[in-house]
Design a protein around this motif. Structure first.
Motif, mmCIF file in Angstrom:
data_model
loop_
_atom_site.group_PDB
_atom_site.id
_atom_site.type_symbol
_atom_site.label_atom_id
_atom_site.label_comp_id
_atom_site.label_asym_id
_atom_site.label_seq_id
_atom_site.Cartn_x
_atom_site.Cartn_y
_atom_site.Cartn_z
ATOM 1 N N PRO A 73 0.831 -1.206 0.000
ATOM 2 C CA PRO A 73 0.000 0.000 0.000
ATOM 3 C C PRO A 73 0.868 1.261 0.000
ATOM 4 O O PRO A 73 1.823 1.366 0.770
ATOM 5 N N ILE A 74 0.533 2.165 -0.864
ATOM 6 C CA ILE A 74 1.319 3.386 -1.035
ATOM 7 C C ILE A 74 0.611 4.584 -0.428
ATOM 8 O O ILE A 74 1.057 5.707 -0.569
ATOM 9 N N ASN A 75 -0.505 4.329 0.251
ATOM 10 C CA ASN A 75 -1.314 5.396 0.832
ATOM 11 C C ASN A 75 -0.722 5.862 2.166
ATOM 12 O O ASN A 75 0.022 5.132 2.805
ATOM 13 N N PRO A 76 -1.100 7.067 2.603
ATOM 14 C CA PRO A 76 -0.681 7.514 3.933
ATOM 15 C C PRO A 76 -1.212 6.554 4.996
ATOM 16 O O PRO A 76 -2.347 6.070 4.905
ATOM 17 N N ILE A 77 -0.402 6.277 6.001
ATOM 18 C CA ILE A 77 -0.758 5.330 7.058
ATOM 19 C C ILE A 77 -1.512 6.052 8.163
ATOM 20 O O ILE A 77 -1.137 7.145 8.580
ATOM 21 N N LEU A 123 -7.096 8.014 -1.296
ATOM 22 C CA LEU A 123 -6.931 8.800 -2.518
ATOM 23 C C LEU A 123 -5.624 9.579 -2.544
ATOM 24 O O LEU A 123 -5.455 10.465 -3.372
ATOM 25 N N ALA A 124 -4.694 9.242 -1.659
ATOM 26 C CA ALA A 124 -3.438 9.983 -1.590
ATOM 27 C C ALA A 124 -2.245 9.039 -1.593
ATOM 28 O O ALA A 124 -2.369 7.852 -1.289
ATOM 29 N N VAL A 125 -1.098 9.589 -1.948
ATOM 30 C CA VAL A 125 0.175 8.858 -1.904
ATOM 31 C C VAL A 125 0.900 9.294 -0.644
ATOM 32 O O VAL A 125 0.978 10.491 -0.346
ATOM 33 N N ASN A 126 1.415 8.335 0.101
ATOM 34 C CA ASN A 126 2.204 8.637 1.292
ATOM 35 C C ASN A 126 3.373 9.523 0.881
ATOM 36 O O ASN A 126 4.181 9.129 0.030
ATOM 37 N N GLY A 140 6.851 9.789 -2.107
ATOM 38 C CA GLY A 140 6.862 10.736 -3.208
ATOM 39 C C GLY A 140 5.486 11.298 -3.457
ATOM 40 O O GLY A 140 4.645 11.349 -2.565
ATOM 41 N N THR A 141 5.254 11.688 -4.693
ATOM 42 C CA THR A 141 3.994 12.325 -5.078
ATOM 43 C C THR A 141 3.217 11.425 -6.031
ATOM 44 O O THR A 141 3.739 10.411 -6.522
ATOM 45 N N LEU A 142 1.996 11.844 -6.336
ATOM 46 C CA LEU A 142 1.198 11.121 -7.328
ATOM 47 C C LEU A 142 1.908 11.138 -8.676
ATOM 48 O O LEU A 142 1.913 10.135 -9.401
ATOM 49 N N GLU A 143 2.526 12.246 -9.021
ATOM 50 C CA GLU A 143 3.270 12.324 -10.288
ATOM 51 C C GLU A 143 4.437 11.337 -10.296
ATOM 52 O O GLU A 143 4.734 10.732 -11.324
ATOM 53 N N ASP A 144 5.108 11.179 -9.146
ATOM 54 C CA ASP A 144 6.195 10.195 -9.053
ATOM 55 C C ASP A 144 5.662 8.791 -9.319
ATOM 56 O O ASP A 144 6.275 8.010 -10.047
ATOM 57 N N LEU A 145 4.510 8.481 -8.726
ATOM 58 C CA LEU A 145 3.913 7.151 -8.911
ATOM 59 C C LEU A 145 3.509 6.945 -10.364
ATOM 60 O O LEU A 145 3.764 5.887 -10.938
#
Length: 148
Positions: A13-17, A36-39, A43-48
């Motif tokens: 899981p790449i979401n905030p914990i 709906l967010a990236v931890n 990095g950022t959504l753009e990084d993902l």
């Protein structure tokens, strides 16, 4: 892109914990705080997107080759492609053309977008159309509501 020397990379899981009732200092990555967010630690959504988008030619080639493999080796007649709208339409159009060089296939997109029909898919799910038909049958809509 760096050569990692692997064929598959499984992302946990790449979401905030979540922090409430956290176990230990880090907590469980499955205790998602925001789906709906990236931890930000990753990095950022753009990084993902840059990491997993269909922007990488090697990924596109591998995915199209995998589909072609099943058509050639198992004589598969087509595919149901889940969440097809998250994959660029031009990938599907190129993959479709490659599959058609082997034999005619049927492609069903688990998505609702008429643009997918132009050069890639034979059919898409029509959830809103089905719902509108239901409303028409119950007098809550008219046939003109099908033109969306």
């Amino acid at each position: 892109m760096y050569d990692l020397g692997v064929d598959i990379l499984w992302l946990m899981p790449i979401n905030p914990i979540g922090e409430q009732n956290r176990k230990g200092g880090l907590g469980s990555p499955y205790a998602v705080r925001d789906y709906l967010a990236v931890n930000p630690e990753f990095g950022t959504l753009e990084d993902l997107r840059g990491f997993v988008d269909y922007d990488q030619p090697g990924l596109r080639e591998y995915m199209a080759d995998a589909m072609a493999h099943w058509v050639r080796e198992a004589d598969v007649d087509g595919f149901r492609c889940d969440v097809a709208g998250y994959v660029p339409v031009d990938f599907w159009e190129v993959a479709r053309a490659q599959l058609e060089q082997i034999k005619p296939v049927f492609l069903l997109a688990e998505w609702e977008n008429r643009d997918l029909h132009a050069g890639a898919f034979d059919a898409t799910y029509a959830w809103s159309w089905n719902e509108t038909m239901h409303h028409i049958a119950h007098g809550r809509a008219s046939a003109t509501d099908l033109k969306v």
